[in-house]
Design a protein around this motif. Sequence first.
Motif, PDB file in Angstrom:
ATOM      1  N   ASN A   1       0.796  -1.145   0.067  1.00 58.75           N
ATOM      2  CA  ASN A   1       0.020   0.090  -0.178  1.00 58.75           C
ATOM      3  C   ASN A   1       0.904   1.416   0.018  1.00 58.75           C
ATOM      4  OD1 ASN A   1      -2.372   1.493   0.143  1.00 58.75           O
ATOM      5  ND2 ASN A   1      -2.304   1.486   2.140  1.00 58.75           N
ATOM      6  N   ASP A   2       2.075   1.158  -0.698  1.00 55.44           N
ATOM      7  CA  ASP A   2       2.920   2.312  -0.672  1.00 55.44           C
ATOM      8  C   ASP A   2       2.139   3.514  -1.152  1.00 55.44           C
ATOM      9  OD1 ASP A   2       4.739   0.756   0.213  1.00 55.44           O
ATOM     10  OD2 ASP A   2       6.028   0.673  -1.491  1.00 55.44           O
ATOM     11  N   LEU A   3       1.435   3.723  -2.075  1.00 55.33           N
ATOM     12  CA  LEU A   3       0.521   4.736  -2.488  1.00 55.33           C
ATOM     13  C   LEU A   3      -0.074   5.462  -1.796  1.00 55.33           C
ATOM     14  CD1 LEU A   3       0.553   3.627  -6.257  1.00 55.33           C
ATOM     15  CD2 LEU A   3       2.054   5.381  -5.470  1.00 55.33           C
ATOM     16  N   GLY A   4      -0.443   4.754  -0.778  1.00 55.78           N
ATOM     17  CA  GLY A   4      -1.447   5.095   0.585  1.00 55.78           C
ATOM     18  C   GLY A   4      -0.687   5.795   1.603  1.00 55.78           C
ATOM     19  N   ARG A   5       0.727   5.591   1.473  1.00 55.55           N
ATOM     20  CA  ARG A   5       1.615   6.368   2.528  1.00 55.55           C
ATOM     21  C   ARG A   5       1.971   7.611   2.127  1.00 55.55           C
ATOM     22  NH1 ARG A   5       5.638   1.500   4.528  1.00 55.55           N
ATOM     23  NH2 ARG A   5       3.961  -0.302   4.651  1.00 55.55           N
ATOM     24  N   PRO A   6       1.827   8.522   3.014  1.00 58.82           N
ATOM     25  CA  PRO A   6       2.047   9.966   2.984  1.00 58.82           C
ATOM     26  C   PRO A   6       3.442  10.320   1.983  1.00 58.82           C
ATOM     27  CG  PRO A   6       1.517   9.830   5.118  1.00 58.82           C
ATOM     28  CD  PRO A   6       1.741   8.137   4.569  1.00 58.82           C
ATOM     29  N   ASP A   7       3.140  10.473   0.585  1.00 56.50           N
ATOM     30  CA  ASP A   7       4.249  10.876  -0.337  1.00 56.50           C
ATOM     31  C   ASP A   7       5.064   9.804  -0.503  1.00 56.50           C
ATOM     32  OD1 ASP A   7       2.950  13.280   0.137  1.00 56.50           O
ATOM     33  OD2 ASP A   7       4.277  14.049   1.491  1.00 56.50           O
ATOM     34  N   PHE A   8       5.077   8.660  -0.164  1.00 56.94           N
ATOM     35  CA  PHE A   8       5.975   7.456  -0.570  1.00 56.94           C
ATOM     36  C   PHE A   8       6.185   7.373  -2.117  1.00 56.94           C
ATOM     37  CE2 PHE A   8       7.062   4.022   2.745  1.00 56.94           C
ATOM     38  CZ  PHE A   8       7.257   5.113   3.565  1.00 56.94           C
ATOM     39  N   GLY A   9       5.013   7.554  -2.792  1.00 55.28           N
ATOM     40  CA  GLY A   9       5.373   7.561  -4.526  1.00 55.28           C
ATOM     41  C   GLY A   9       5.101   8.715  -4.998  1.00 55.28           C
TER      42      GLY A   9
ATOM     43  N   LEU B   1      12.871  -0.536   8.541  1.00 57.75           N
ATOM     44  CA  LEU B   1      12.814  -0.204   9.785  1.00 57.75           C
ATOM     45  C   LEU B   1      12.956   1.448   9.712  1.00 57.75           C
ATOM     46  CD1 LEU B   1      15.954  -1.996  11.093  1.00 57.75           C
ATOM     47  CD2 LEU B   1      13.233  -2.466  11.352  1.00 57.75           C
ATOM     48  N   GLY B   2      13.087   1.944   8.483  1.00 59.86           N
ATOM     49  CA  GLY B   2      12.721   3.459   8.333  1.00 59.86           C
ATOM     50  C   GLY B   2      12.165   3.709   7.064  1.00 59.86           C
ATOM     51  N   PRO B   3      11.564   4.902   6.739  1.00 59.19           N
ATOM     52  CA  PRO B   3      10.733   5.374   5.767  1.00 59.19           C
ATOM     53  C   PRO B   3      11.441   4.941   4.388  1.00 59.19           C
ATOM     54  CG  PRO B   3      11.311   7.028   6.603  1.00 59.19           C
ATOM     55  CD  PRO B   3      11.904   6.192   7.535  1.00 59.19           C
ATOM     56  N   ASP B   4      10.783   4.579   3.090  1.00 60.60           N
ATOM     57  CA  ASP B   4      11.066   4.307   1.888  1.00 60.60           C
ATOM     58  C   ASP B   4      11.836   5.825   1.466  1.00 60.60           C
ATOM     59  OD1 ASP B   4      11.327   2.781  -0.817  1.00 60.60           O
ATOM     60  OD2 ASP B   4      10.546   4.732  -1.172  1.00 60.60           O
ATOM     61  N   LEU B   5      12.983   5.813   0.561  1.00 64.90           N
ATOM     62  CA  LEU B   5      13.433   7.067   0.327  1.00 64.90           C
ATOM     63  C   LEU B   5      13.526   7.227  -0.920  1.00 64.90           C
ATOM     64  CD1 LEU B   5      16.838   6.872   2.491  1.00 64.90           C
ATOM     65  CD2 LEU B   5      14.634   8.072   3.073  1.00 64.90           C
ATOM     66  N   MET B   6      12.741   6.698  -1.934  1.00 68.00           N
ATOM     67  CA  MET B   6      12.578   6.754  -3.150  1.00 68.00           C
ATOM     68  C   MET B   6      12.369   8.028  -3.743  1.00 68.00           C
ATOM     69  SD  MET B   6      12.999   4.931  -5.909  1.00 68.00           S
ATOM     70  CE  MET B   6      12.627   4.456  -7.759  1.00 68.00           C
ATOM     71  N   ASN B   7      11.359   8.936  -2.810  1.00 66.15           N
ATOM     72  CA  ASN B   7      11.134  10.209  -3.141  1.00 66.15           C
ATOM     73  C   ASN B   7      11.428  11.270  -2.025  1.00 66.15           C
ATOM     74  OD1 ASN B   7       9.502  10.451  -5.772  1.00 66.15           O
ATOM     75  ND2 ASN B   7       8.511   8.902  -5.034  1.00 66.15           N
ATOM     76  N   VAL B   8      12.423  10.915  -1.075  1.00 67.25           N
ATOM     77  CA  VAL B   8      12.608  11.659  -0.192  1.00 67.25           C
ATOM     78  C   VAL B   8      12.866  13.039  -0.661  1.00 67.25           C
ATOM     79  CG1 VAL B   8      14.962  11.033   0.052  1.00 67.25           C
ATOM     80  CG2 VAL B   8      13.797  11.643   2.001  1.00 67.25           C
ATOM     81  N   GLY B   9      13.590  13.411  -1.690  1.00 66.97           N
ATOM     82  CA  GLY B   9      13.813  14.643  -2.083  1.00 66.97           C
ATOM     83  C   GLY B   9      12.452  15.613  -2.257  1.00 66.97           C
ATOM     84  N   LEU B  10      11.530  15.140  -2.879  1.00 66.77           N
ATOM     85  CA  LEU B  10      10.337  15.735  -2.841  1.00 66.77           C
ATOM     86  C   LEU B  10       9.535  15.915  -1.570  1.00 66.77           C
ATOM     87  CD1 LEU B  10       8.767  13.556  -5.928  1.00 66.77           C
ATOM     88  CD2 LEU B  10       9.408  15.956  -5.978  1.00 66.77           C
ATOM     89  N   ARG B  11       9.671  14.959  -0.572  1.00 68.69           N
ATOM     90  CA  ARG B  11       8.981  14.786   0.697  1.00 68.69           C
ATOM     91  C   ARG B  11       9.516  16.265   1.345  1.00 68.69           C
ATOM     92  NH1 ARG B  11       9.041   9.474   0.943  1.00 68.69           N
ATOM     93  NH2 ARG B  11      10.620   9.356   2.662  1.00 68.69           N
ATOM     94  N   MET B  12      10.972  16.191   1.360  1.00 66.09           N
ATOM     95  CA  MET B  12      11.578  17.095   2.079  1.00 66.09           C
ATOM     96  C   MET B  12      11.611  18.708   1.637  1.00 66.09           C
ATOM     97  SD  MET B  12      13.109  15.416   4.452  1.00 66.09           S
ATOM     98  CE  MET B  12      13.967  16.911   5.349  1.00 66.09           C
TER      99      MET B  12
END
Length: 234
Positions: free
Chosen positions: A83-91, A124-135
């Motif tokens: 359910n990655d696309l349902g997690r805040p900004d993962f996708g 154990l930590g959040p996915d970082l595929m779009n961490v630049g966008l989230r930050m």
Amino acid sequence: MTFRQFAIGLTASFGLAWLAMVVVPFFKLRNPSPVSFEEGIDAQEGIYHPKRAGRVVNGANVYAANGCYQCHTQVVRPTYAGNDLGRPDFGGLKADPERGDTRRESNVFDYIGLDFAQIGVTRLGPDLMNVGLRMEANYGADAKGYLYKHLYNPRLIPALTDWSSCPSFSFLFETRKITGQKSEAALDVPTEDGYEVVPGDQARALVDYLMSLKHDDPVPASMNYAPATSNQEG
């Protein structure tokens, strides 16, 4: 059963599995065929050309050398696998100010040209595929400062990451005596009077690499989760 038959059977069992799980996917995915946008379905035409995020090679090496992949993944799973696309900004961003919903699953083109795909081991930590966008979306101009502070001591930010199990990477930073004015790069962290903490070259490279992780370019509907037509919540 003779020893020879046993050896042949054992070799065939492992060999076929290795062939199916390693060799065939390697040759199939190393040079994927181009995917076209479909007229009447996609908003654009032509062949899909993935956007390159401008990854910083030195930062990727620092990421790997410090085992970040042990606790962080870089893959937005397809909806049937999670359910990655349902997690805040993962996708991607559900409410990008200019483009609206930019969420999408990862695809093979996201890893083309990389020396090593940082798929990761666990979350154990959040996915970082779009961490630049989230930050950028959450912290704006302070995004890099937040990442530096998190790397120096992940538990310095009360009520936000003080629960984090991420180890400290303070060895990537330099604690030095202030001479003249305090450096603009100094972190807002507790120090002895007259001293400051500044990011070292590896810390800078790692943060630049993390900020480069953005995968929100439009992809053909044939290889994308379509928010407008799905009942996915998030």
